[in-house]
Design an enzyme around this catalytic site. Structure first.
Site, PDB file in Angstrom:
ATOM      1  N   SER A   1       0.844  -1.188   0.000  1.00  8.76           N
ATOM      2  CA  SER A   1       0.000   0.000   0.000  1.00  8.76           C
ATOM      3  C   SER A   1       0.876   1.233   0.000  1.00  8.76           C
ATOM      4  O   SER A   1       2.044   1.187   0.403  1.00  8.76           O
ATOM      5  CB  SER A   1      -0.883  -0.001   1.256  1.00  8.76           C
ATOM      6  OG  SER A   1      -1.546   1.237   1.428  1.00  8.76           O
TER       7      SER A   1
ATOM      8  N   TYR B   1      -3.226  -0.247  10.425  1.00 11.72           N
ATOM      9  CA  TYR B   1      -3.207  -0.640   9.015  1.00 11.72           C
ATOM     10  C   TYR B   1      -1.825  -0.368   8.416  1.00 11.72           C
ATOM     11  O   TYR B   1      -1.235  -1.229   7.753  1.00 11.72           O
ATOM     12  CB  TYR B   1      -4.281   0.135   8.252  1.00 11.72           C
ATOM     13  CG  TYR B   1      -4.313  -0.139   6.761  1.00 11.72           C
ATOM     14  CD1 TYR B   1      -5.017  -1.227   6.253  1.00 11.72           C
ATOM     15  CD2 TYR B   1      -3.656   0.689   5.860  1.00 11.72           C
ATOM     16  CE1 TYR B   1      -5.064  -1.487   4.891  1.00 11.72           C
ATOM     17  CE2 TYR B   1      -3.699   0.449   4.495  1.00 11.72           C
ATOM     18  CZ  TYR B   1      -4.401  -0.649   4.013  1.00 11.72           C
ATOM     19  OH  TYR B   1      -4.428  -0.892   2.659  1.00 11.72           O
TER      20      TYR B   1
END
Length: 253
Positions: free
Chosen positions: A144, A157
Protein backbone atom coordinates in the site's frame (compact mmCIF):
# COMPACT_ATOMS: atom_id res chain seq x y z
CA UNK A 1 3.23 -9.11 -31.95
CA UNK A 2 3.30 -9.27 -28.15
CA UNK A 3 6.78 -9.39 -26.66
CA UNK A 4 7.52 -12.90 -25.33
CA UNK A 5 8.96 -11.44 -22.11
CA UNK A 6 5.41 -10.52 -21.11
CA UNK A 7 3.80 -13.82 -22.08
CA UNK A 8 2.25 -15.58 -19.07
CA UNK A 9 -0.36 -17.62 -20.94
CA UNK A 10 -0.74 -21.12 -19.55
CA UNK A 11 0.51 -20.18 -16.06
CA UNK A 12 -1.58 -20.97 -12.98
CA UNK A 13 -2.28 -18.08 -10.59
CA UNK A 14 -3.95 -17.92 -7.17
CA UNK A 15 -5.40 -14.59 -6.02
CA UNK A 16 -6.49 -14.26 -2.39
CA UNK A 17 -9.36 -11.98 -1.43
CA UNK A 18 -10.55 -12.19 -5.03
CA UNK A 19 -14.31 -11.90 -4.55
CA UNK A 20 -14.45 -8.18 -5.32
CA UNK A 21 -12.51 -4.95 -5.68
CA UNK A 22 -8.78 -5.01 -6.33
CA UNK A 23 -8.49 -8.81 -6.03
CA UNK A 24 -11.17 -9.42 -8.63
CA UNK A 25 -9.66 -6.83 -11.00
CA UNK A 26 -6.22 -8.48 -10.73
CA UNK A 27 -7.74 -11.94 -11.27
CA UNK A 28 -9.54 -10.63 -14.37
CA UNK A 29 -6.26 -9.20 -15.73
CA UNK A 30 -4.47 -12.52 -15.21
CA UNK A 31 -7.33 -14.41 -16.89
CA UNK A 32 -7.24 -12.01 -19.85
CA UNK A 33 -3.49 -12.65 -20.12
CA UNK A 34 -4.20 -16.37 -20.59
CA UNK A 35 -3.61 -17.65 -17.06
CA UNK A 36 -5.57 -20.34 -15.33
CA UNK A 37 -6.86 -18.35 -12.35
CA UNK A 38 -7.98 -19.55 -8.92
CA UNK A 39 -10.06 -17.13 -6.87
CA UNK A 40 -9.80 -17.44 -3.09
CA UNK A 41 -12.02 -16.05 -0.36
CA UNK A 42 -14.22 -17.18 2.52
CA UNK A 43 -17.60 -16.69 0.80
CA UNK A 44 -18.08 -19.47 -1.75
CA UNK A 45 -21.18 -17.94 -3.34
CA UNK A 46 -19.51 -14.57 -3.87
CA UNK A 47 -16.49 -16.33 -5.42
CA UNK A 48 -18.72 -18.27 -7.82
CA UNK A 49 -20.42 -15.04 -8.91
CA UNK A 50 -17.02 -13.37 -9.37
CA UNK A 51 -15.65 -16.34 -11.34
CA UNK A 52 -18.67 -16.19 -13.68
CA UNK A 53 -17.67 -12.61 -14.63
CA UNK A 54 -14.18 -13.60 -15.77
CA UNK A 55 -13.27 -14.52 -19.36
CA UNK A 56 -12.27 -17.99 -20.49
CA UNK A 57 -13.01 -21.44 -19.12
CA UNK A 58 -9.98 -21.77 -16.85
CA UNK A 59 -11.31 -19.98 -13.79
CA UNK A 60 -11.58 -21.89 -10.51
CA UNK A 61 -12.47 -21.06 -6.92
CA UNK A 62 -11.14 -22.28 -3.58
CA UNK A 63 -12.61 -21.41 -0.19
CA UNK A 64 -10.19 -21.22 2.73
CA UNK A 65 -9.38 -18.86 5.59
CA UNK A 66 -6.06 -17.16 4.81
CA UNK A 67 -5.49 -16.41 8.52
CA UNK A 68 -5.61 -20.07 9.61
CA UNK A 69 -2.50 -22.20 9.02
CA UNK A 70 -4.18 -25.59 8.68
CA UNK A 71 -6.88 -24.13 6.42
CA UNK A 72 -4.19 -22.56 4.19
CA UNK A 73 -2.24 -25.82 4.02
CA UNK A 74 -5.33 -27.80 3.00
CA UNK A 75 -6.42 -25.09 0.53
CA UNK A 76 -3.10 -24.89 -1.30
CA UNK A 77 -2.88 -28.71 -1.45
CA UNK A 78 -6.40 -28.80 -2.92
CA UNK A 79 -5.55 -26.19 -5.57
CA UNK A 80 -2.32 -27.90 -6.65
CA UNK A 81 -4.01 -31.29 -6.86
CA UNK A 82 -7.24 -30.10 -8.54
CA UNK A 83 -5.95 -27.30 -10.81
CA UNK A 84 -2.18 -27.71 -11.04
CA UNK A 85 1.12 -26.43 -9.62
CA UNK A 86 1.05 -22.73 -8.78
CA UNK A 87 3.25 -20.44 -10.86
CA UNK A 88 1.91 -17.14 -9.51
CA UNK A 89 0.53 -16.09 -6.11
CA UNK A 90 -1.10 -12.71 -5.50
CA UNK A 91 -1.47 -12.09 -1.74
CA UNK A 92 -4.29 -9.56 -1.92
CA UNK A 93 -6.51 -10.42 1.07
CA UNK A 94 -6.72 -7.44 3.38
CA UNK A 95 -8.92 -5.16 5.43
CA UNK A 96 -9.03 -1.65 6.85
CA UNK A 97 -10.14 -0.53 10.32
CA UNK A 98 -10.04 3.19 11.04
CA UNK A 99 -9.76 4.52 14.61
CA UNK A 100 -7.35 6.63 16.65
CA UNK A 101 -4.75 4.43 18.36
CA UNK A 102 -6.11 5.30 21.82
CA UNK A 103 -9.50 3.89 20.79
CA UNK A 104 -8.18 0.86 18.88
CA UNK A 105 -9.06 -2.38 20.69
CA UNK A 106 -6.76 -5.34 21.25
CA UNK A 107 -9.14 -7.57 19.30
CA UNK A 108 -9.14 -5.24 16.27
CA UNK A 109 -5.33 -4.99 16.37
CA UNK A 110 -4.99 -8.77 16.19
CA UNK A 111 -7.68 -9.01 13.52
CA UNK A 112 -6.04 -6.51 11.17
CA UNK A 113 -2.59 -8.03 11.81
CA UNK A 114 -3.87 -11.53 10.98
CA UNK A 115 -5.77 -10.43 7.87
CA UNK A 116 -3.16 -8.14 6.32
CA UNK A 117 0.15 -9.67 7.42
CA UNK A 118 -0.15 -13.19 8.84
CA UNK A 119 -2.21 -14.23 5.80
CA UNK A 120 0.61 -13.30 3.40
CA UNK A 121 3.09 -15.22 5.58
CA UNK A 122 0.91 -18.34 5.72
CA UNK A 123 -0.19 -18.44 2.07
CA UNK A 124 3.24 -17.34 0.82
CA UNK A 125 5.01 -20.01 2.87
CA UNK A 126 2.68 -22.76 1.65
CA UNK A 127 2.78 -21.73 -2.03
CA UNK A 128 6.58 -21.37 -1.90
CA UNK A 129 7.05 -24.99 -0.83
CA UNK A 130 6.15 -26.16 -4.33
CA UNK A 131 7.64 -23.14 -6.12
CA UNK A 132 11.09 -23.58 -4.52
CA UNK A 133 11.06 -27.32 -5.30
CA UNK A 134 10.18 -26.65 -8.95
CA UNK A 135 12.71 -23.82 -9.24
CA UNK A 136 10.39 -21.04 -10.38
CA UNK A 137 7.52 -18.90 -9.15
CA UNK A 138 6.23 -15.36 -8.69
CA UNK A 139 4.76 -14.01 -5.49
CA UNK A 140 3.18 -10.55 -5.47
CA UNK A 141 2.17 -9.09 -2.11
CA UNK A 142 -0.37 -6.27 -2.28
CA UNK A 143 1.23 -3.60 -0.13
CA UNK A 144 0.00 0.00 0.00
CA UNK A 145 0.88 3.66 -0.16
CA UNK A 146 0.76 3.19 3.63
CA UNK A 147 3.77 0.88 3.43
CA UNK A 148 5.64 4.22 3.26
CA UNK A 149 3.47 7.03 4.63
CA UNK A 150 0.52 7.34 6.99
CA UNK A 151 -2.44 9.53 7.92
CA UNK A 152 -4.06 9.90 11.36
CA UNK A 153 -6.47 7.12 12.31
CA UNK A 154 -4.89 4.25 10.36
CA UNK A 155 -1.71 3.47 12.33
CA UNK A 156 -2.44 -0.28 12.74
CA UNK A 157 -3.21 -0.64 9.01
CA UNK A 158 0.02 1.19 8.13
CA UNK A 159 1.93 -1.05 10.57
CA UNK A 160 0.66 -4.16 8.77
CA UNK A 161 1.47 -2.76 5.33
CA UNK A 162 4.93 -1.57 6.39
CA UNK A 163 5.62 -5.02 7.79
CA UNK A 164 4.33 -6.61 4.57
CA UNK A 165 6.93 -4.59 2.66
CA UNK A 166 9.68 -6.09 4.85
CA UNK A 167 8.16 -9.59 4.65
CA UNK A 168 8.36 -9.18 0.86
CA UNK A 169 12.08 -8.40 1.11
CA UNK A 170 12.60 -11.32 3.51
CA UNK A 171 10.83 -13.76 1.20
CA UNK A 172 13.00 -12.44 -1.64
CA UNK A 173 16.13 -13.16 0.43
CA UNK A 174 15.04 -16.69 1.38
CA UNK A 175 13.53 -17.87 -1.89
CA UNK A 176 15.56 -15.99 -4.51
CA UNK A 177 18.22 -18.74 -4.65
CA UNK A 178 15.46 -21.19 -5.63
CA UNK A 179 14.26 -19.17 -8.63
CA UNK A 180 11.29 -17.50 -6.93
CA UNK A 181 10.81 -13.73 -7.26
CA UNK A 182 8.82 -11.92 -4.57
CA UNK A 183 7.68 -8.33 -5.05
CA UNK A 184 5.06 -5.95 -3.74
CA UNK A 185 2.51 -3.80 -5.51
CA UNK A 186 1.61 -0.62 -3.63
CA UNK A 187 -1.74 0.88 -4.63
CA UNK A 188 -2.44 4.50 -3.81
CA UNK A 189 -5.99 5.73 -3.29
CA UNK A 190 -8.10 3.41 -5.46
CA UNK A 191 -11.83 3.71 -6.01
CA UNK A 192 -13.49 0.44 -4.93
CA UNK A 193 -16.63 -0.68 -3.10
CA UNK A 194 -14.69 -0.47 0.15
CA UNK A 195 -13.41 3.08 -0.43
CA UNK A 196 -16.80 4.48 -1.55
CA UNK A 197 -17.33 6.41 1.72
CA UNK A 198 -13.99 8.20 1.14
CA UNK A 199 -14.74 8.80 -2.54
CA UNK A 200 -18.10 10.33 -1.63
CA UNK A 201 -16.51 12.56 1.04
CA UNK A 202 -16.10 15.76 -1.01
CA UNK A 203 -13.36 17.19 1.21
CA UNK A 204 -11.33 13.95 1.27
CA UNK A 205 -11.74 13.39 -2.47
CA UNK A 206 -10.58 16.93 -3.19
CA UNK A 207 -7.53 16.29 -0.98
CA UNK A 208 -6.72 13.07 -2.88
CA UNK A 209 -6.94 14.80 -6.27
CA UNK A 210 -4.88 17.77 -5.08
CA UNK A 211 -2.27 15.54 -3.42
CA UNK A 212 -1.86 13.19 -6.41
CA UNK A 213 0.19 14.43 -9.40
CA UNK A 214 -2.13 12.45 -11.69
CA UNK A 215 -4.99 14.54 -10.29
CA UNK A 216 -7.48 11.71 -9.79
CA UNK A 217 -8.39 8.61 -7.79
CA UNK A 218 -6.90 5.38 -9.08
CA UNK A 219 -9.06 2.73 -10.72
CA UNK A 220 -8.68 -0.99 -10.08
CA UNK A 221 -7.63 -1.50 -13.71
CA UNK A 222 -4.68 0.87 -13.11
CA UNK A 223 -3.13 -1.92 -10.99
CA UNK A 224 -3.37 -4.70 -13.57
CA UNK A 225 -0.31 -3.76 -15.65
CA UNK A 226 1.95 -3.82 -12.60
CA UNK A 227 0.81 -7.29 -11.60
CA UNK A 228 1.17 -8.64 -15.16
CA UNK A 229 4.72 -7.24 -15.29
CA UNK A 230 5.75 -8.67 -11.91
CA UNK A 231 4.22 -12.05 -12.82
CA UNK A 232 6.03 -12.23 -16.17
CA UNK A 233 9.51 -13.31 -17.34
CA UNK A 234 10.20 -9.58 -17.86
CA UNK A 235 10.59 -9.39 -14.06
CA UNK A 236 12.85 -12.46 -13.65
CA UNK A 237 15.65 -10.30 -12.17
CA UNK A 238 13.29 -8.02 -10.21
CA UNK A 239 12.82 -9.12 -6.61
CA UNK A 240 12.26 -7.57 -3.18
CA UNK A 241 10.82 -4.41 -4.72
CA UNK A 242 7.56 -2.56 -4.11
CA UNK A 243 6.08 -0.98 -7.23
CA UNK A 244 3.90 1.95 -6.13
CA UNK A 245 0.92 2.54 -8.40
CA UNK A 246 -0.28 5.74 -6.80
CA UNK A 247 -0.39 8.43 -9.50
CA UNK A 248 2.86 9.81 -8.06
CA UNK A 249 1.59 10.47 -4.54
CA UNK A 250 4.58 8.95 -2.68
CA UNK A 251 6.95 11.21 -4.62
CA UNK A 252 5.57 14.63 -3.71
CA UNK A 253 4.83 16.75 -0.66
Amino acid sequence: MNHPLFDISGRTALVTGAGRGIGLALARGLAEAGCTVVLNGRDGERLERAAAELPGDRVHTVVFDVTDGSSVEAGIADVEQRVGPLDILVNNAGMQLRAPILEFTDADWHRILDTNLTSAFLVGREAARGMTERGHGKIINICSLQSEVVRPGIAPYAATKGALKMLTKGMCADWGPYGVQVNGLGPGYIETELTQPLVRDAEFSAWVRRRTPAGRWGRTEDLVGGVLFLASPAADFVSGQVLYVDGGMTSVL
